[in-house]
Write an enzyme that holds these catalytic residues in place. Structure first.
Site, PDB file in Angstrom:
ATOM      1  N   ALA A 623     154.897   7.961 -45.525  1.00  0.00           N
ATOM      2  CA  ALA A 623     155.884   8.969 -45.898  1.00  0.00           C
ATOM      3  C   ALA A 623     156.614   8.490 -47.138  1.00  0.00           C
ATOM      4  O   ALA A 623     156.837   7.288 -47.328  1.00  0.00           O
ATOM      5  CB  ALA A 623     156.867   9.219 -44.757  1.00  0.00           C
ATOM      6  N   GLU A 628     155.053  13.629 -47.105  1.00  0.00           N
ATOM      7  CA  GLU A 628     154.108  12.721 -46.475  1.00  0.00           C
ATOM      8  C   GLU A 628     153.035  12.282 -47.464  1.00  0.00           C
ATOM      9  O   GLU A 628     152.733  12.972 -48.430  1.00  0.00           O
ATOM     10  CB  GLU A 628     153.446  13.399 -45.273  1.00  0.00           C
ATOM     11  N   VAL A 629     152.449  11.112 -47.177  1.00  0.00           N
ATOM     12  CA  VAL A 629     151.310  10.602 -47.925  1.00  0.00           C
ATOM     13  C   VAL A 629     150.122  10.604 -46.969  1.00  0.00           C
ATOM     14  O   VAL A 629     150.208  10.070 -45.869  1.00  0.00           O
ATOM     15  CB  VAL A 629     151.567   9.186 -48.466  1.00  0.00           C
ATOM     16  N   ASP A 740     160.385   0.113 -62.173  1.00  0.00           N
ATOM     17  CA  ASP A 740     160.355  -0.204 -60.730  1.00  0.00           C
ATOM     18  C   ASP A 740     159.103  -1.000 -60.394  1.00  0.00           C
ATOM     19  O   ASP A 740     158.417  -0.732 -59.419  1.00  0.00           O
ATOM     20  CB  ASP A 740     160.409   1.091 -59.914  1.00  0.00           C
TER      21      ASP A 740
END
Length: 987
Positions: A623, A628-629, A740
């Site tokens: 998620a 969601e993934v 990041d």
């Protein structure tokens, strides 16, 4: 060979003997036939046996005729009664020739046994001829014990017992004959019998009593009562000639449902009350599952109690369950014509896990009557089979009272009597939303676009904020064919349409009170050719050319300025907005999608639109911030099916969230490098919105390393770092700043290739995000442990700040996914970095690698290595593996004091398991306990051989445990420091 093996097997049961003749049981004269009829022949006498019972015997002792005489004695006709082989047990005594006073040289101490077969009792005193043929010789019998006669004394001796085998027999009966040729003997008794296999029950199979016809005879068995055959052919067993069953494994029968094997697998016993057995097999009866009972014996299933049910798909062994209670605490959020209902799970789930929800809508009129809601209302994700406790409802009409009934259902709800319990909620819509938009006009059309306009509706609660246009091709059905467009003006341009196609368009307006209803569908059609719009296109081409020339001039000027700045040895900085970027030397330049007036245009330019029918979602694997993934398959026409990762945008999103979600695809679509995650395409024309990328089998690098702690060599780890650095070099050349970079944002495929991912999502984390990795700083979220100090303090993100983050990634990789700065707080990390403290080398980290980390952590960002230099340094290490064998010492130079993470004193741990978990070796806790290493006194004596015996086979894990044990020993010495406190307190 098989028959011989069967004969060698031990028997399963004792053989039965069936008597054909036993002279011991005869009380009358036997009257057997003798030959010849002369003196000195066999003589029938009466006598007593050992038990003093009267028996009939025959004696012969003809010593008068020198040369010997053949004396024959033949029994009566004996029916064989189906026996193929008959056994004859003869009891007799034999006088020793030397003890006879008148014994001649022809005296013998043997006699011969014959038999003759016939279909009936046809023998006479002269037939068959008294000779070996037609008689069949069985054996010549010699006495084992001879009776001796001493002068003046009685004869003494033992009785001989001899058993002979006759056969094979084929006729109805036979005669047994004895031939004496000079012996002095007494025939005390004759027992003729045959052997047969007794009936047998083994492994729930019954085998009948059987007379063997051959050496071994196969006998078919049958299942005992309440057992059924489970194999084909039916079970069989071999009956041997000696009347014994050949021992072999018998399978093929099992107890029927409701019965279990008992009495050593000889009977099938009915299951008692309160127990059941659902299938054929050797299992025992089981207690009835919860909420069920069986009142009768032999039950294959337990019936559910009143009020409990078992779904058709449930196995018989599953407990009976009930429908769930009603959902609780239904709340609603009304936004104009859109309503969101949320609720809590029911108190009682009924004992099942297949809980779903259903929502029913009724429209209540002022008179009190309620009717089902109209078909223009839509439910997202649907009115039934909801797995999450919420639903979004669109298409509510203004100034109407609705009653929504939310029910919880499970697999047995359809079996229960009566409707399911529900929780109602009444909602009255506001009359203040804008009215429906009508009077849509086509102001201009082309083969691929339509420009529409409409009158501004009157909004009772204030001005109209924006509009939503809903359109689809006429005749197209399904949600995937519907498109939406938002605009702040009372006009809209629909692009990407089909040539000469008809479209149905609806528009609704939004005010402070929310969205109004969609107006009536308006029919519009694109042009068939471009003759009507060539003037507009010509003007557009000319304008584009002018703008292009201006842009080229601006780019050239910026490039010259940048080259001058680089010649002064200073790094070019990137502002917080990605719109300011450089041109690389012969390299494609990254373009910020947020510089587009319409960010959707950037998606169309850099990302390929994929038809949703080509995509198949297989399972959810994670998620993210936006949804969601999933893992899925992509099968485009003419291309090989491939495995893809799918990011989905969750329902109820705002336009801003959709734009930020798709911005990652706009960024990713500009990159093409083996160490950058590859974008496959996007799905924006259906719900949910999706981003498709290549699938990386091993997932995120940090969790992958933790899962495989100690299993990779230093060269393999350096190879992973080299791939990450190569990807970052490519991004730097494209003038893209990642911001990041962390091991969690590096993905690993099945070949251990590392690829940089997560472009843009972390920059859009909201202030109320619960992710502890990101901390608020100057109005945004920043991953403190990975971020350079100037980026934390001033939000000055550059390629040099990415280099700092890369140093942290190096430390994560060499420590196999350890958390940077351990359990220090973010503020402690910031304070330590400001005081020039840096992370120490991970265990067994080469000196050259830790020095490269320290170079990346230079306070002066201009002193940090650029990514081409990092790649070059790693290449040198790979070409010279000997340089990686020099392990870093756990102290730093004067300019970089290292943070010290000492292991707490072993007395601080309550158990060996707690100590193992502290050094990240908790997986071996049970193995240590089972091997007897349950105290620190025993653990302190552990060796490498002990670890292998326990099951610690990985060299890295052995090193870590033995190093901690060595540290424990040093702590136990007198005067050793206690070593308490966390890493943030010990520098």
């Amino acid at each position: 060979m098989e028959l011989r093996a069967l004969l060698c097997w031990a028997s399963l049961a004792t053989a039965l003997e069936e008597t054909l003749l036993n002279t011991k049981l005869e009380t009358a004269d036997l009257k057997w036939v003798t030959y010849p009829q002369a003196e000195g022949q066999w003589e029938e006498l009466s006598g007593l046996d050992e038990e003093q019972h009267s028996v009939r015997t025959y004696e012969v002792c003809d010593m008068k005729r020198p040369g010997g005489q053949a004396h024959w004695l033949r029994t009566g006709w004996v029916p064989r009664r189906g026996a193929v082989h008959v056994y004859a047990t003869i009891r007799f005594t034999m006088m020793e020739c030397l003890s006879l006073p008148r014994a001649s040289r022809s005296c013998k101490e043997t006699f011969t046994v014959f038999y003759y077969e016939s279909e009936a009792d046809t023998a006479t005193a002269h037939t068959p001829a008294w000779m070996e043929n037609p008689y069949i010789k069985v054996d010549t019998v010699a006495a084992e014990h001879l009776t001796r006669k001493r002068p003046g004394a009685e004869a003494t001796g033992k009785v001989n017992i001899k058993t002979l085998r006759l056969g094979p027999l084929s006729k109805a009966g036979f005669y047994l004959a004895f031939q004496d040729q000079g012996a002095c003997m007494a025939l005390l008794s004759l027992h003729l019998f045959y052997k047969k296999c007794s009936w047998l029950i083994t492994n729930l199979t019954y085998f009948p009593e059987t007379v063997p016809r051959e050496l071994v005879v196969p006998v078919a068995g049958s299942c005992v009562a309440n057992a059924v055959p489970t194999a084909n052919p039916s079970p069989s067993l071999y009956c041997r000639e000696d009347g014994q069953w050949a021992e072999q494994q018998v399978t093929g029968c099992s107890c029927a449902p409701g019965y279990e094997a008992a009495e050593s697998n000889k009977v099938c016993r009915a299951c008692g009350q309160g127990t059941f057995k659902p299938q054929i097999g050797d299992e025992s009866c089981l207690p009835c599952p919860a909420n069920s009972h069986s009142n009768n014996i032999g039950s294959p299933v337990c019936l559910c109690r009143i009020g409990y049910y078992r779904a058709r798909s449930d196995p018989r062994s599953s407990p009976c369950t009930t429908p769930p209670s009603a959902p609780r605490s239904v709340v609603h959020h009304l936004n104009g014509s859109t309503l969101r209902l949320e609720w809590s799970a029911p108190l009682e789930s009924g004992g099942r896990e297949d809980l779903t929800y259903a929502v029913r809508c009724r429209e209540c009129r002022p008179g009190g009557s309620c009717l089902p809601c109209g078909g223009d209302m839509t439910f997202d994700p649907g009115p039934r089979d909801l797995v999450e406790p919420w639903v979004a409802i669109r298409g509510l009409r203004p100034d109407v009272t609705y009653t929504f009934e939310v029910a919880a259902l499970n697999g047995v709800s359809t079996l229960a009597t009566g409707p399911p319990p529900f929780e109602p909620v009444n909602v009255t819509t506001d009359r203040e939303v804008p009215p429906a938009v009508s009077d849509i006009r086509v102001t201009r059309s082309s083969p691929s676009s339509l420009i529409l306009s409409w009158a501004i509706p009157r909004a009772p609660s204030g001005a109209v904020l924006d509009y939503e246009v809903k359109y689809h091709e006429k005749g197209a059905e399904g949600p995937s064919s519907v498109r939406f467009l938002k605009t702040s003006e009372n006009r809209a341009e629909l692009r990407g349409l089909k040539r000469g196609a008809s479209y149905l368009v609806q528009v609704r307006a939004r005010s402070e009170a929310g969205y109004g209803p969609f107006g009536q569908e308006h029919h519009s059609q694109t042009q068939l050719d471009e003759s009507e719009s060539w003037r507009e296109q010509l003007a557009l081409i000319a304008g584009t050319a002018v703008v292009g020339v201006v842009l080229v001039l601006v780019v050239v000027i910026i490039a010259v300025l940048c080259l001058r700045k680089q010649s002064n040895g200073r790094e070019v900085e990137y502002s917080d907005k990605h719109g300011q970027y450089l041109i690389g030397h012969g390299t494609k330049v990254y373009i910020d999608p947020f510089t587009y007036e319409d960010p959707n245009e950037a998606v169309r330019e850099f990302a390929k639109e994929i038809d949703v029918s080509y995509v198949k979602i297989e399972e959810v694997i994670g998620a993210g911030e936006f949804g969601e993934v999933c893992r899925g398959r992509l099968k485009a026409p003419g291309k090989k099916e491939s495995c893809v990762a799918i990011k989905t945008l969750k329902g109820g999103y705002t336009e801003r969230q959709r734009r930020e979600f798709l911005s990652e695809a706009s960024i990713m679509g500009q990159f093409e490098h083996p160490n950058i995650i590859r974008l496959e395409g996007v799905v924006t024309n259906s719900v949910p919105v999706m981003i498709l990328t290549e699938f990386m089998e091993n997932g995120a690098l940090d969790s992958f390393l933790r899962l495989n702690d100690g299993q990779f060599t230093v060269i393999q780890l350096v190879g992973m770092l080299r791939g990450i650095a190569s990807g970052m070099r490519y991004l730097a050349e494209m003038s893209y700043v990642h911001r990041d970079l962390a091991a969690r944002n590096i993905l690993v495929n099945s070949n251990l290739v590392c690829k940089v991912s997560d472009f843009g999502l972390s920059r859009f984390l909201e202030e109320n995000s619960s992710d502890p990795t990101y901390t608020s700083s100057l109005g945004g979220k920043i991953p403190i442990r990975w971020t350079a100090p100037e980026a934390i303090a001033f939000r000055k993100f550059t390629s040099a700040s990415d280099a700092w983050s890369y140093g942290i990634v190096m430390w994560e990789v060499m420590s196999f996914g350890e958390r940077p700065y351990w359990d220090m707080s973010n503020q402690d990390v910031i304070n330590a970095i400001e005081q020039d403290y840096r992370l120490p080398p991970p265990p067994d980290c080469p000196t050259s690698l830790h020095q490269l980390m320290l170079d990346c952590w230079q306070k002066d960002r201009n002193a940090r290595p650029r990514f081409p230099q990092v790649v070059s340094a790693l290449d040198k290490m790979i070409r010279n593996p000997a340089s990686l064998k020099i392990v870093a010492r756990e102290n730093g130079g004067a300019s970089h004091p290292l943070l010290d993470q000492r292991q707490p004193h072993y007395s601080a741990f309550g158990s060996v398991g707690e100590w193992l978990r502290a050094i990240k070796m908790g997986r071996y806790e049970e193995s240590f306990a089972a091997a007897g290493f349950g105290s620190f006194e025993v653990v302190s004596q552990i060796s490498a051989e002990d670890l292998l015996r326990i099951g610690v086979t990985l060299a890295g894990h052995q090193k870590k445990i033995l190093a901690s044990v060595q540290h424990m020993k040093s702590q136990a010495k007198p005067g050793a420091p206690g070593g308490t406190g966390g890493p943030a307190q010990q520098f």
